[in-house]
Design a protein around this motif. Sequence first.
Motif, mmCIF file in Angstrom:
data_model
loop_
_atom_site.group_PDB
_atom_site.id
_atom_site.type_symbol
_atom_site.label_atom_id
_atom_site.label_comp_id
_atom_site.label_asym_id
_atom_site.label_seq_id
_atom_site.Cartn_x
_atom_site.Cartn_y
_atom_site.Cartn_z
ATOM 1 N N ASN A 99 0.831 -1.196 0.000
ATOM 2 C CA ASN A 99 0.000 0.000 0.000
ATOM 3 C C ASN A 99 0.869 1.251 0.000
ATOM 4 O O ASN A 99 2.005 1.242 0.486
ATOM 5 C CB ASN A 99 -0.907 0.031 1.241
ATOM 6 C CG ASN A 99 -1.956 -1.047 1.190
ATOM 7 O OD1 ASN A 99 -2.630 -1.225 0.187
ATOM 8 N ND2 ASN A 99 -2.097 -1.780 2.287
ATOM 9 N N TYR A 105 -5.048 2.571 5.197
ATOM 10 C CA TYR A 105 -5.893 1.381 5.098
ATOM 11 C C TYR A 105 -5.141 0.297 4.351
ATOM 12 O O TYR A 105 -4.272 0.571 3.528
ATOM 13 C CB TYR A 105 -7.197 1.686 4.338
ATOM 14 C CG TYR A 105 -8.010 2.801 4.922
ATOM 15 C CD1 TYR A 105 -8.780 2.605 6.049
ATOM 16 C CD2 TYR A 105 -8.011 4.068 4.327
ATOM 17 C CE1 TYR A 105 -9.538 3.642 6.587
ATOM 18 C CE2 TYR A 105 -8.771 5.097 4.863
ATOM 19 C CZ TYR A 105 -9.524 4.879 5.982
ATOM 20 O OH TYR A 105 -10.270 5.891 6.511
ATOM 21 N N ASP A 106 -5.491 -0.947 4.644
ATOM 22 C CA ASP A 106 -4.958 -2.073 3.884
ATOM 23 C C ASP A 106 -5.880 -2.331 2.707
ATOM 24 O O ASP A 106 -7.100 -2.400 2.859
ATOM 25 C CB ASP A 106 -4.874 -3.330 4.754
ATOM 26 C CG ASP A 106 -3.782 -3.212 5.809
ATOM 27 O OD1 ASP A 106 -2.776 -2.539 5.524
ATOM 28 O OD2 ASP A 106 -3.945 -3.786 6.899
ATOM 29 N N TYR A 134 -12.328 -0.472 -4.134
ATOM 30 C CA TYR A 134 -12.630 0.461 -3.049
ATOM 31 C C TYR A 134 -11.796 1.719 -3.249
ATOM 32 O O TYR A 134 -10.708 1.671 -3.808
ATOM 33 C CB TYR A 134 -12.330 -0.184 -1.696
ATOM 34 C CG TYR A 134 -13.163 -1.412 -1.457
ATOM 35 C CD1 TYR A 134 -14.440 -1.302 -0.947
ATOM 36 C CD2 TYR A 134 -12.678 -2.680 -1.765
ATOM 37 C CE1 TYR A 134 -15.228 -2.420 -0.731
ATOM 38 C CE2 TYR A 134 -13.456 -3.809 -1.565
ATOM 39 C CZ TYR A 134 -14.727 -3.678 -1.049
ATOM 40 O OH TYR A 134 -15.503 -4.778 -0.866
ATOM 41 N N HIS A 157 -8.397 11.479 6.287
ATOM 42 C CA HIS A 157 -8.633 10.447 5.279
ATOM 43 C C HIS A 157 -10.070 9.976 5.360
ATOM 44 O O HIS A 157 -10.752 10.153 6.379
ATOM 45 C CB HIS A 157 -7.675 9.275 5.476
ATOM 46 C CG HIS A 157 -7.681 8.744 6.883
ATOM 47 N ND1 HIS A 157 -8.575 7.799 7.318
ATOM 48 C CD2 HIS A 157 -6.916 9.064 7.950
ATOM 49 C CE1 HIS A 157 -8.357 7.539 8.593
ATOM 50 N NE2 HIS A 157 -7.349 8.296 9.009
ATOM 51 N N LEU A 159 -12.456 6.581 3.684
ATOM 52 C CA LEU A 159 -12.643 5.409 2.835
ATOM 53 C C LEU A 159 -14.118 5.235 2.605
ATOM 54 O O LEU A 159 -14.904 5.170 3.559
ATOM 55 C CB LEU A 159 -12.057 4.155 3.510
ATOM 56 C CG LEU A 159 -12.188 2.859 2.717
ATOM 57 C CD1 LEU A 159 -11.368 2.942 1.428
ATOM 58 C CD2 LEU A 159 -11.728 1.674 3.548
ATOM 59 N N THR A 161 -17.463 3.344 1.740
ATOM 60 C CA THR A 161 -17.948 1.972 1.864
ATOM 61 C C THR A 161 -18.945 1.709 0.764
ATOM 62 O O THR A 161 -19.715 2.591 0.381
ATOM 63 C CB THR A 161 -18.607 1.737 3.229
ATOM 64 O OG1 THR A 161 -19.670 2.674 3.390
ATOM 65 C CG2 THR A 161 -17.606 1.919 4.349
#
Length: 164
Positions: A99, A105-106, A134, A157, A159, A161
């Motif tokens: 990453n 995030y992974d 994603y 950050h 992410l 969903t």
Amino acid sequence: MKNKIFLYLFVFAALIVLYQFISAGKFEKAVNADVGDLKKEIAVLKDSLQQSQLKILDIQYFSLENNDDALAYYDHLNLKAPARYIEDKLLETNESKGNNPLVPYDGMESDFKINKINVLNHKWILADFSDGKYWGDLVIKYELKDDLGIDFTLLDHLLYTRSN
């Protein structure tokens, strides 16, 4: 007999001229109608183009290239395109295995890498990252040093969903 032939030829020629005259009038009306329609379409397209140009100016408002005050911070570095240089340095962080180190995030499908970058000013960057399925956004603080090294610091950050 010759008089009748000339009379018939004259009547025939007169009919052809009358047909051409009427056809030319109808053609002129059709062309004028088409020209009027095209003028209306041109006016609509000019309005659309003007609206698009205004949207572009709004989008460009928050960019390093259009911020003279922020660009003044880099006058002493002799960079022709500071935003492009900063973007390139940020994209270099994608080259590490796994990453991107700035993405907290992974990756779920593969590794998270930074895709799109917007250098807002002389301190902040907005970036988009994704693993192919994603995605998310980053707010990054950066410092461009006199030796042209750059320190990146993640400020926030997000992410997204997926909702199925």
